[in-house]
Design a protein around this motif. Structure first.
Motif, PDB file in Angstrom:
ATOM      1  N   ASN A  14      12.372   3.790   4.648  1.00 20.03           N
ATOM      2  CA  ASN A  14      11.196   4.639   4.415  1.00 20.03           C
ATOM      3  C   ASN A  14      10.704   5.157   5.767  1.00 20.03           C
ATOM      4  O   ASN A  14       9.688   4.722   6.299  1.00 20.03           O
ATOM      5  CB  ASN A  14      10.105   3.829   3.704  1.00 20.03           C
ATOM      6  CG  ASN A  14       8.869   4.639   3.402  1.00 20.03           C
ATOM      7  OD1 ASN A  14       8.948   5.819   3.061  1.00 20.03           O
ATOM      8  ND2 ASN A  14       7.720   4.012   3.539  1.00 20.03           N
ATOM      9  N   GLN A  18       4.524   9.749   6.160  1.00 15.68           N
ATOM     10  CA  GLN A  18       3.847   9.068   5.059  1.00 15.68           C
ATOM     11  C   GLN A  18       2.571   9.823   4.684  1.00 15.68           C
ATOM     12  O   GLN A  18       1.620   9.875   5.461  1.00 15.68           O
ATOM     13  CB  GLN A  18       3.513   7.627   5.450  1.00 15.68           C
ATOM     14  CG  GLN A  18       4.691   6.835   5.987  1.00 15.68           C
ATOM     15  CD  GLN A  18       5.812   6.708   4.983  1.00 15.68           C
ATOM     16  OE1 GLN A  18       5.652   6.119   3.913  1.00 15.68           O
ATOM     17  NE2 GLN A  18       6.988   7.248   5.305  1.00 15.68           N
ATOM     18  N   LEU A 224       6.135  -1.146   6.211  1.00 15.04           N
ATOM     19  CA  LEU A 224       6.243   0.020   5.334  1.00 15.04           C
ATOM     20  C   LEU A 224       7.594   0.713   5.494  1.00 15.04           C
ATOM     21  O   LEU A 224       8.124   1.286   4.532  1.00 15.04           O
ATOM     22  CB  LEU A 224       5.109   1.002   5.649  1.00 15.04           C
ATOM     23  CG  LEU A 224       4.745   2.045   4.590  1.00 15.04           C
ATOM     24  CD1 LEU A 224       4.260   1.375   3.318  1.00 15.04           C
ATOM     25  CD2 LEU A 224       3.683   2.992   5.119  1.00 15.04           C
ATOM     26  N   LYS A 230       7.778   2.248  -3.034  1.00 16.74           N
ATOM     27  CA  LYS A 230       6.384   2.301  -2.597  1.00 16.74           C
ATOM     28  C   LYS A 230       5.424   2.249  -3.778  1.00 16.74           C
ATOM     29  O   LYS A 230       4.334   1.673  -3.677  1.00 16.74           O
ATOM     30  CB  LYS A 230       6.133   3.576  -1.781  1.00 16.74           C
ATOM     31  CG  LYS A 230       6.683   3.524  -0.371  1.00 16.74           C
ATOM     32  CD  LYS A 230       6.438   4.816   0.368  1.00 16.74           C
ATOM     33  CE  LYS A 230       4.977   5.012   0.686  1.00 16.74           C
ATOM     34  NZ  LYS A 230       4.749   6.243   1.477  1.00 16.74           N
TER      35      LYS A 230
END
Length: 384
Positions: A14, A18, A224, A230
């Motif tokens: 990821n 974001q 994260l 997510k």
């Protein structure tokens, strides 16, 4: 497959931008002028109830600035310049930028106001404290320097969190320190919550008390990057944090305790339980922002990203507008900076819009022009 394996990957999967972090910045942009105009334009006693209390203590308390600090820490993991020396260099720049802001929003307008009116009490009584006031830029600078040093030393995430938590506890214990000397109170006020008998020392976002907020964001950002689901992560993490945060808010707001109490220092000199709740609040809001981001159009997402990029310039510019309109013009023209609530909200909306426009012009044209000129100059030097 167990729950952990459904959410986390062993590799970083990821790694893109974001959207929840940029939405956190947008929310800050939307509300910060309203918060500052409310604080400046209503009587101090009015801040203890109603809409002014909501803007000053709830929205202006745990809802926007702590989330911005948390996001700042997380963004370090996703930024292009991740080396420790780049982070430290950026920290020094932001720290110094805070003093340039103080000159532009306090010192210069106050000197102009005094030159026009001759009113020493109104414009000069706090000018030294305001010039060296430690706002969120100074805190951000010190935090970036600290995280850069942490990275250089190779500290583990657990060590970073423990050091930051210890700082919070020590900072809480040292709140209200008064050395009896203006200079030492100002200098110490960057690190611990100093106060003096006259209530003039402007010891705001103090390092010891607030360090854990961006450090926890930095550690969160590292986790994260390994999250492959997510939506599932935020359903669990944000819900759990919400179930902790909501009753804390309700109890403390009802009793007016901690950061929800009277006076600004109960927030700026935040105590450990409150700052930990600010972390759960940030994770709660990140989850909400993520699910909002999933339903935004591509055009809206680009706008969110652009506002997030303009955030530092926006904050600087909006404060200059607040200083010139509220602290200077209203005092000179009307003899008071107090306004009715509808006028405060209208003023805040105008300041926000103007600041966004100017910040975007700065970043998209002026700043890029400077950078392009610098690059061309360096290329010419290399060539010859």
């Amino acid at each position: 497959m167990n729950l952990k394996n459904r959410i986390f990957s062993e590799k970083e999967v990821n790694t893109g931008r974001q959207v929840e972090m940029d939405i956190a910045k947008v929310v800050f942009v939307i509300f910060v002028a309203m918060v500052h105009c409310t604080i400046d334009c209503v009587p101090e006693e009015a801040l203890n109830s109603g809409l002014p209390y909501i803007f000053d203590t709830v929205i202006g308390g745990p809802m926007i600035a702590p989330g911005l600090m948390f996001s700042m820490g997380a963004c370090l993991v996703y930024g292009r310049k991740k080396k420790w020396n780049d982070i430290v260099r950026r920290g020094v720049q932001i720290f110094l930028l805070g003093f340039l802001l103080n000159l532009c929003r306090y010192t210069i307008p106050d000197l102009i106001g005094y030159a026009i009116s001759g009113d020493r009490d109104m414009f000069l009584s706090s000018i030294i404290y305001q010039t060296f006031n430690n706002d969120i830029f100074q805190l951000a600078g010190l935090v970036l320097i600290t995280i850069g040093i942490f990275i250089k030393l190779g500290l583990s995430d657990v060590s970073m969190i423990l050091i930051a938590l210890l700082c919070s506890v020590v900072g809480t214990m040292l709140n209200g320190t008064d050395t009896g000397n203006m200079v030492s109170n100002i200098i110490l006020g960057y690190f611990i919550g100093t106060e003096d008998a006259a209530g003039q020392v402007m010891s705001y976002f103090v390092y010891m008390n607030w360090l854990i907020m961006p450090v926890s964001g930095y550690v969160f950002g590292k986790r994260l990057r390994r999250i492959k689901d997510k939506a599932l992560f935020y359903r669990i993490a944000s819900t759990a944090c919400f179930l902790v945060t909501l009753p804390y808010f309700l109890i403390k707001i009802n009793s007016r305790q901690g950061m929800f109490g009277g006076g600004e220092l109960c927030y700026y000199h935040i105590i450990t339980p409150d700052v930990l709740i600010c972390i759960t609040t940030a994770v709660t809001m990140f989850g909400i922002y993520y699910f909002i981001g999933k339903h935004l159009s591509e055009r809206a997402v680009k706008l969110v990203y652009r506002i997030g990029t303009d955030m530092t310039a926006f904050y600087f510019i909006h404060w200059i507008f607040v200083a010139l309109t509220v602290q200077l013009c209203l005092n000179l023209v009307r003899g008071t900076q107090l306004l009715p609530t509808p006028m405060i909200l209208l003023l805040a909306v105008v300041i926000t819009a103007m600041s966004l426009i100017l910040a975007d012009i700065w970043n998209s044209k002026i700043r890029k022009g400077f950078q392009k000129g610098k690059t061309e100059h360096e290329e010419k030097k290399t060539k010859y």
